[in-house]
Design a protein around this motif. Structure first.
Motif, PDB file in Angstrom:
ATOM      1  N   ASN A   2     -30.679  41.411  37.986  1.00 51.03           N
ATOM      2  CA  ASN A   2     -30.268  40.140  37.718  1.00 51.03           C
ATOM      3  C   ASN A   2     -28.590  39.994  37.711  1.00 51.03           C
ATOM      4  O   ASN A   2     -28.308  39.467  36.627  1.00 51.03           O
ATOM      5  CB  ASN A   2     -30.799  39.677  36.354  1.00 51.03           C
ATOM      6  CG  ASN A   2     -30.521  37.962  36.342  1.00 51.03           C
ATOM      7  OD1 ASN A   2     -30.653  37.291  37.208  1.00 51.03           O
ATOM      8  ND2 ASN A   2     -30.758  37.415  35.018  1.00 51.03           N
ATOM      9  N   ARG A   3     -27.967  40.117  38.849  1.00 47.33           N
ATOM     10  CA  ARG A   3     -26.740  40.003  39.049  1.00 47.33           C
ATOM     11  C   ARG A   3     -26.352  39.300  40.288  1.00 47.33           C
ATOM     12  O   ARG A   3     -27.166  39.238  41.177  1.00 47.33           O
ATOM     13  CB  ARG A   3     -26.145  41.369  39.130  1.00 47.33           C
ATOM     14  CG  ARG A   3     -26.038  42.343  38.057  1.00 47.33           C
ATOM     15  CD  ARG A   3     -25.590  41.874  36.572  1.00 47.33           C
ATOM     16  NE  ARG A   3     -26.053  42.830  35.750  1.00 47.33           N
ATOM     17  CZ  ARG A   3     -25.265  42.935  34.383  1.00 47.33           C
ATOM     18  NH1 ARG A   3     -24.285  41.996  34.184  1.00 47.33           N
ATOM     19  NH2 ARG A   3     -25.820  43.657  33.476  1.00 47.33           N
ATOM     20  N   ARG A   4     -25.222  38.410  40.509  1.00 51.49           N
ATOM     21  CA  ARG A   4     -24.912  37.707  41.575  1.00 51.49           C
ATOM     22  C   ARG A   4     -23.752  38.577  42.412  1.00 51.49           C
ATOM     23  O   ARG A   4     -23.516  38.455  43.684  1.00 51.49           O
ATOM     24  CB  ARG A   4     -24.506  36.287  41.364  1.00 51.49           C
ATOM     25  CG  ARG A   4     -25.719  35.773  40.785  1.00 51.49           C
ATOM     26  CD  ARG A   4     -25.166  34.135  40.130  1.00 51.49           C
ATOM     27  NE  ARG A   4     -24.528  33.528  41.144  1.00 51.49           N
ATOM     28  CZ  ARG A   4     -23.805  32.303  41.054  1.00 51.49           C
ATOM     29  NH1 ARG A   4     -23.671  31.704  39.918  1.00 51.49           N
ATOM     30  NH2 ARG A   4     -23.476  31.851  41.929  1.00 51.49           N
ATOM     31  N   LEU A   5     -23.006  39.468  41.671  1.00 53.69           N
ATOM     32  CA  LEU A   5     -21.762  40.087  42.293  1.00 53.69           C
ATOM     33  C   LEU A   5     -21.595  41.440  41.588  1.00 53.69           C
ATOM     34  O   LEU A   5     -21.771  41.640  40.422  1.00 53.69           O
ATOM     35  CB  LEU A   5     -20.516  39.146  42.167  1.00 53.69           C
ATOM     36  CG  LEU A   5     -19.315  39.640  42.622  1.00 53.69           C
ATOM     37  CD1 LEU A   5     -18.561  38.562  43.127  1.00 53.69           C
ATOM     38  CD2 LEU A   5     -18.293  40.511  41.694  1.00 53.69           C
ATOM     39  N   ILE A   6     -21.493  42.288  42.495  1.00 53.35           N
ATOM     40  CA  ILE A   6     -20.841  43.698  41.942  1.00 53.35           C
ATOM     41  C   ILE A   6     -19.532  43.965  42.298  1.00 53.35           C
ATOM     42  O   ILE A   6     -18.985  43.761  43.466  1.00 53.35           O
ATOM     43  CB  ILE A   6     -21.656  45.026  42.750  1.00 53.35           C
ATOM     44  CG1 ILE A   6     -23.198  44.491  42.579  1.00 53.35           C
ATOM     45  CG2 ILE A   6     -21.555  46.113  41.904  1.00 53.35           C
ATOM     46  CD1 ILE A   6     -23.808  44.474  41.395  1.00 53.35           C
ATOM     47  N   ALA A   7     -18.729  44.359  41.285  1.00 49.92           N
ATOM     48  CA  ALA A   7     -17.135  44.405  41.382  1.00 49.92           C
ATOM     49  C   ALA A   7     -16.860  45.636  41.466  1.00 49.92           C
ATOM     50  O   ALA A   7     -17.571  46.688  40.369  1.00 49.92           O
ATOM     51  CB  ALA A   7     -16.455  43.504  40.301  1.00 49.92           C
ATOM     52  N   ARG A 193     -11.278  36.881  35.815  1.00 49.24           N
ATOM     53  CA  ARG A 193     -11.424  35.518  35.267  1.00 49.24           C
ATOM     54  C   ARG A 193     -11.383  34.573  36.426  1.00 49.24           C
ATOM     55  O   ARG A 193     -12.081  33.247  36.722  1.00 49.24           O
ATOM     56  CB  ARG A 193     -10.666  35.235  34.111  1.00 49.24           C
ATOM     57  CG  ARG A 193     -11.249  35.920  32.747  1.00 49.24           C
ATOM     58  CD  ARG A 193     -10.210  35.596  31.529  1.00 49.24           C
ATOM     59  NE  ARG A 193     -10.691  36.161  30.443  1.00 49.24           N
ATOM     60  CZ  ARG A 193     -10.277  37.255  29.828  1.00 49.24           C
ATOM     61  NH1 ARG A 193      -9.176  37.710  30.194  1.00 49.24           N
ATOM     62  NH2 ARG A 193     -10.760  37.822  28.857  1.00 49.24           N
ATOM     63  N   LYS A 194     -10.228  34.887  37.243  1.00 52.36           N
ATOM     64  CA  LYS A 194      -9.871  33.965  38.183  1.00 52.36           C
ATOM     65  C   LYS A 194     -11.064  33.919  39.272  1.00 52.36           C
ATOM     66  O   LYS A 194     -11.492  32.839  39.748  1.00 52.36           O
ATOM     67  CB  LYS A 194      -8.774  34.274  39.090  1.00 52.36           C
ATOM     68  CG  LYS A 194      -7.394  34.301  38.282  1.00 52.36           C
ATOM     69  CD  LYS A 194      -6.832  32.744  38.211  1.00 52.36           C
ATOM     70  CE  LYS A 194      -6.059  32.482  39.614  1.00 52.36           C
ATOM     71  NZ  LYS A 194      -5.601  31.247  39.395  1.00 52.36           N
ATOM     72  N   ALA A 198     -13.503  30.785  40.476  1.00 53.48           N
ATOM     73  CA  ALA A 198     -13.517  30.386  41.851  1.00 53.48           C
ATOM     74  C   ALA A 198     -15.143  30.386  42.294  1.00 53.48           C
ATOM     75  O   ALA A 198     -15.363  29.344  43.272  1.00 53.48           O
ATOM     76  CB  ALA A 198     -12.854  31.338  42.656  1.00 53.48           C
ATOM     77  N   LEU A 199     -15.809  31.063  41.839  1.00 50.53           N
ATOM     78  CA  LEU A 199     -17.144  31.250  42.373  1.00 50.53           C
ATOM     79  C   LEU A 199     -18.129  30.706  41.417  1.00 50.53           C
ATOM     80  O   LEU A 199     -19.444  30.683  41.798  1.00 50.53           O
ATOM     81  CB  LEU A 199     -17.588  32.774  42.646  1.00 50.53           C
ATOM     82  CG  LEU A 199     -16.763  33.405  43.605  1.00 50.53           C
ATOM     83  CD1 LEU A 199     -17.139  34.789  43.887  1.00 50.53           C
ATOM     84  CD2 LEU A 199     -16.684  32.766  45.078  1.00 50.53           C
ATOM     85  N   ASP A 200     -17.678  29.977  40.301  1.00 51.56           N
ATOM     86  CA  ASP A 200     -18.434  29.383  39.314  1.00 51.56           C
ATOM     87  C   ASP A 200     -19.642  30.486  38.962  1.00 51.56           C
ATOM     88  O   ASP A 200     -20.934  30.265  38.516  1.00 51.56           O
ATOM     89  CB  ASP A 200     -19.074  28.307  39.904  1.00 51.56           C
ATOM     90  CG  ASP A 200     -20.064  27.489  38.636  1.00 51.56           C
ATOM     91  OD1 ASP A 200     -19.675  27.623  37.832  1.00 51.56           O
ATOM     92  OD2 ASP A 200     -21.061  26.779  39.157  1.00 51.56           O
ATOM     93  N   LEU A 201     -18.895  31.806  38.461  1.00 48.38           N
ATOM     94  CA  LEU A 201     -19.862  32.742  37.706  1.00 48.38           C
ATOM     95  C   LEU A 201     -19.769  32.658  36.261  1.00 48.38           C
ATOM     96  O   LEU A 201     -18.399  32.350  35.815  1.00 48.38           O
ATOM     97  CB  LEU A 201     -19.546  34.028  38.503  1.00 48.38           C
ATOM     98  CG  LEU A 201     -19.630  34.080  40.111  1.00 48.38           C
ATOM     99  CD1 LEU A 201     -19.223  35.489  40.632  1.00 48.38           C
ATOM    100  CD2 LEU A 201     -21.369  34.019  40.393  1.00 48.38           C
ATOM    101  N   ASP A 205     -23.163  37.460  35.187  1.00 44.20           N
ATOM    102  CA  ASP A 205     -23.508  37.399  36.792  1.00 44.20           C
ATOM    103  C   ASP A 205     -22.768  38.700  37.524  1.00 44.20           C
ATOM    104  O   ASP A 205     -23.016  39.017  38.506  1.00 44.20           O
ATOM    105  CB  ASP A 205     -22.871  36.072  37.200  1.00 44.20           C
ATOM    106  CG  ASP A 205     -23.795  34.955  36.938  1.00 44.20           C
ATOM    107  OD1 ASP A 205     -24.960  34.961  36.947  1.00 44.20           O
ATOM    108  OD2 ASP A 205     -22.997  33.840  36.757  1.00 44.20           O
ATOM    109  N   ILE A 206     -22.117  39.487  36.675  1.00 43.38           N
ATOM    110  CA  ILE A 206     -21.246  40.323  37.244  1.00 43.38           C
ATOM    111  C   ILE A 206     -21.546  41.717  36.781  1.00 43.38           C
ATOM    112  O   ILE A 206     -21.603  41.940  35.444  1.00 43.38           O
ATOM    113  CB  ILE A 206     -19.795  40.112  37.280  1.00 43.38           C
ATOM    114  CG1 ILE A 206     -19.376  38.670  37.802  1.00 43.38           C
ATOM    115  CG2 ILE A 206     -18.989  41.240  37.814  1.00 43.38           C
ATOM    116  CD1 ILE A 206     -18.046  38.348  37.749  1.00 43.38           C
TER     117      ILE A 206
END
Length: 249
Positions: A2-7, A193-194, A198-201, A205-206
């Motif tokens: 359940n994630r939207r972005l992997i950094a 945080r930026k 920017a992506l409304d996360l 989500d990360i």
């Protein structure tokens, strides 16, 4: 998952220092981009990301649109829009400040005995929003870099020297042989945080991968954002973890 972005951090996490990502990592990132947005945040400038990562990826334009590049610890942000990489923002230091920073870095390295007379490329690099000192030069072989300061004492001594003389700026240990100087408060937490704004996360989500998540490491600030983190020892650890993530995606 359940994630939207992997950094990811770059050097030490996706590849060895200043080297292109290995073919296996390129494959893992390609597969990941089918399922998630991907962010890579590191101290290098955008051209370094292009050489190390972007040019190694065989992916579609749609996948590139899901790739978020944050050079110089998030003081700039690039996205792939209409067939080209477009800067979303950049927060440069003034030219006068960049000269001042370079002078202090050179003075500190000289006084401490760290200035190399025959470096591998540029030692002090003006990246606009960041000035970076690389003890052996930007193009030093990875094995030389890893041998130069294995316990981190040299980098910490230079960081302390510069921080004492530039108290209104952020001075931190960067990569294997580097010191990064930016505006105060700029670190990978700032960049994440930026990105969230920017992506409304949200932090939930990360998921973030880094090789320097211990206190004092340049990935450690990400923990302050509430983002879940995974510590790795090298790019092979990351590739193994990504294999498991891809299998359940």
């Amino acid at each position: 998952m359940n994630r939207r972005l992997i950094a990811f951090d770059l050097d030490g996490t996706l590849t060895v220092s200043k080297s292109p990502i290995p073919p296996l990592m390129a494959d893992r990132l390609r597969e990941l981009l089918f399922h998630y947005d991907v962010c890579i945040i590191s101290g290098g400038k955008f051209d370094q990301f292009r050489v190390q990562v972007i040019d190694r990826l065989e992916v579609s334009s749609e996948q590139l649109a899901r790739l978020h590049i944050m050079p110089t610890s998030g003081t700039s942000y690039y996205r792939f829009v209409d067939g080209s990489w477009v800067v979303q923002y950049t927060e440069d230091l003034t030219p006068q400040r960049r000269v001042e920073i370079a002078d202090v870095l050179m003075a500190g390295a000289t006084e401490l005995g760290y200035w190399e007379s025959d470096p591998f490329g540029e030692v002090i690099e003006d990246r606009g929003s960041q000035v970076t000192f690389s003890a052996l030069g930007q193009e030093a072989p990875p094995e030389n870099k890893y041998a130069w300061d294995p316990d981190g004492a040299k980098k910490e001594a230079l960081r302390a020297y510069v921080a004492a003389r530039l108290p209104d700026l952020e001075v931190r240990v960067g990569g294997t042989t580097s010191i990064d100087v930016t505006r105060e408060g700029i670190d990978k937490a700032y960049g994440m945080r930026k990105l969230m704004a920017a992506l409304d996360l949200t932090s939930d989500d990360i998921l973030f991968f880094g090789d320097k998540l211990d206190e004092g490491g340049n990935d450690f600030p990400v923990k302050s954002t509430g983002i879940d983190t995974i510590a790795v020892g090298n790019w092979e650890d990351t590739a193994l973890a990504l294999e498991a993530i891809i299998q359940v995606s």
